[in-house]
Design a protein around this motif. Sequence first.
Motif, PDB file in Angstrom:
ATOM      1  N   THR A 130     -59.541 -77.514  18.570  1.00 34.63           N
ATOM      2  CA  THR A 130     -59.680 -76.910  19.896  1.00 34.63           C
ATOM      3  C   THR A 130     -58.438 -77.166  20.747  1.00 34.63           C
ATOM      4  OG1 THR A 130     -60.831 -78.934  20.560  1.00 34.63           O
ATOM      5  CG2 THR A 130     -62.196 -77.052  19.917  1.00 34.63           C
TER       6      THR A 130
ATOM      7  N   ARG B  71     -62.378 -82.301  22.828  1.00 28.99           N
ATOM      8  CA  ARG B  71     -63.567 -81.649  22.272  1.00 28.99           C
ATOM      9  C   ARG B  71     -63.677 -81.888  20.764  1.00 28.99           C
ATOM     10  NH1 ARG B  71     -66.085 -78.556  25.884  1.00 28.99           N
ATOM     11  NH2 ARG B  71     -64.974 -77.803  27.722  1.00 28.99           N
TER      12      ARG B  71
ATOM     13  N   PRO C 247     -61.933 -70.821  15.679  1.00 28.98           N
ATOM     14  CA  PRO C 247     -61.351 -71.322  16.932  1.00 28.98           C
ATOM     15  C   PRO C 247     -62.021 -70.680  18.151  1.00 28.98           C
ATOM     16  CG  PRO C 247     -59.947 -69.641  16.000  1.00 28.98           C
ATOM     17  CD  PRO C 247     -61.052 -69.856  15.000  1.00 28.98           C
ATOM     18  N   GLU C 248     -61.552 -71.063  19.352  1.00 29.14           N
ATOM     19  CA  GLU C 248     -62.132 -70.511  20.573  1.00 29.14           C
ATOM     20  C   GLU C 248     -62.068 -68.984  20.590  1.00 29.14           C
ATOM     21  OE1 GLU C 248     -60.668 -74.590  22.296  1.00 29.14           O
ATOM     22  OE2 GLU C 248     -60.059 -73.280  20.666  1.00 29.14           O
TER      23      GLU C 248
ATOM     24  N   ARG D 277     -69.535 -73.060  21.692  1.00 29.46           N
ATOM     25  CA  ARG D 277     -68.171 -73.562  21.625  1.00 29.46           C
ATOM     26  C   ARG D 277     -67.883 -74.038  20.199  1.00 29.46           C
ATOM     27  NH1 ARG D 277     -65.718 -74.739  26.571  1.00 29.46           N
ATOM     28  NH2 ARG D 277     -67.099 -74.738  28.401  1.00 29.46           N
ATOM     29  N   THR D 278     -66.598 -74.102  19.867  1.00 25.14           N
ATOM     30  CA  THR D 278     -66.196 -74.486  18.519  1.00 25.14           C
ATOM     31  C   THR D 278     -66.816 -75.811  18.102  1.00 25.14           C
ATOM     32  OG1 THR D 278     -64.115 -73.261  18.615  1.00 25.14           O
ATOM     33  CG2 THR D 278     -64.222 -75.093  17.064  1.00 25.14           C
ATOM     34  N   GLU D 279     -66.664 -76.833  18.949  1.00 23.81           N
ATOM     35  CA  GLU D 279     -67.162 -78.162  18.579  1.00 23.81           C
ATOM     36  C   GLU D 279     -68.689 -78.207  18.529  1.00 23.81           C
ATOM     37  OE1 GLU D 279     -66.885 -78.191  23.076  1.00 23.81           O
ATOM     38  OE2 GLU D 279     -65.736 -77.366  21.396  1.00 23.81           O
TER      39      GLU D 279
END
Length: 236
Positions: A84, A89, A190-191, A218-220
Amino acid sequence: MHLFYQPDIVSNEAIQRLTEEDSRHALKTLRLNVGDSIAVTDGRGNRYLAAIHSADARRCAFRITDTQTTPPRSFSIRICIAPTKNIDRIEWFIEKAVEIGIERISFFFGQHSERRLLKLERLEKIAVAAMKQSLQSYLPTLDEALPFGEFIKTVTEEQRFIAHLPTNEPPQHLLKRATLSGQYAVLIGPEGDFSEKEIQQAMAAGFRMVTLGPNRLRTETAGLMACHTLNVLNAE
């Protein structure tokens, strides 16, 4: 009992030493002393019950009293994730994924990735801390980041998934598509999400599209959701 990490334990030697960082933590923070009991893991499934032999704040020595070996899990989880833009994150993801249970974390740079540099040293320290905090004996592998085209060739797990939420009819949820006791690899974009070319590359490499639910994550969060889902699937 306090758990410490020493990857260089020599199994046939009774007296071993903690790393300098763990020595300071044991003696200065936890105020342990000679004779106190500790547990030490090598991160490869072995846990050593021990007692402090000499209280040196730089190289605290301990005497092994017993050895326990934890067998590997009947399944393995590899989360393949794009770093990220905000590194905090991805650090959060690593900490929580290790606590929940994961065997391998791989990084890649996608076409829409905003971060193009990743240093593993701090991330490895976070993984070690999470392993010790959650009292586990296996340290997950963390792989250096590769460009997506190179990275995709390294994935050989039998159950390969790409988490994506298309605008048309969504695919099956990961929980329904994965099967028990598998060797899993899950791609998390990814984002800016995967490019169409990357999705095609993944599908050609044997990845099956899955969803992690109806919400855009979100990615995480997506990485942690995938990790948690596969652990729940295989819960005894």
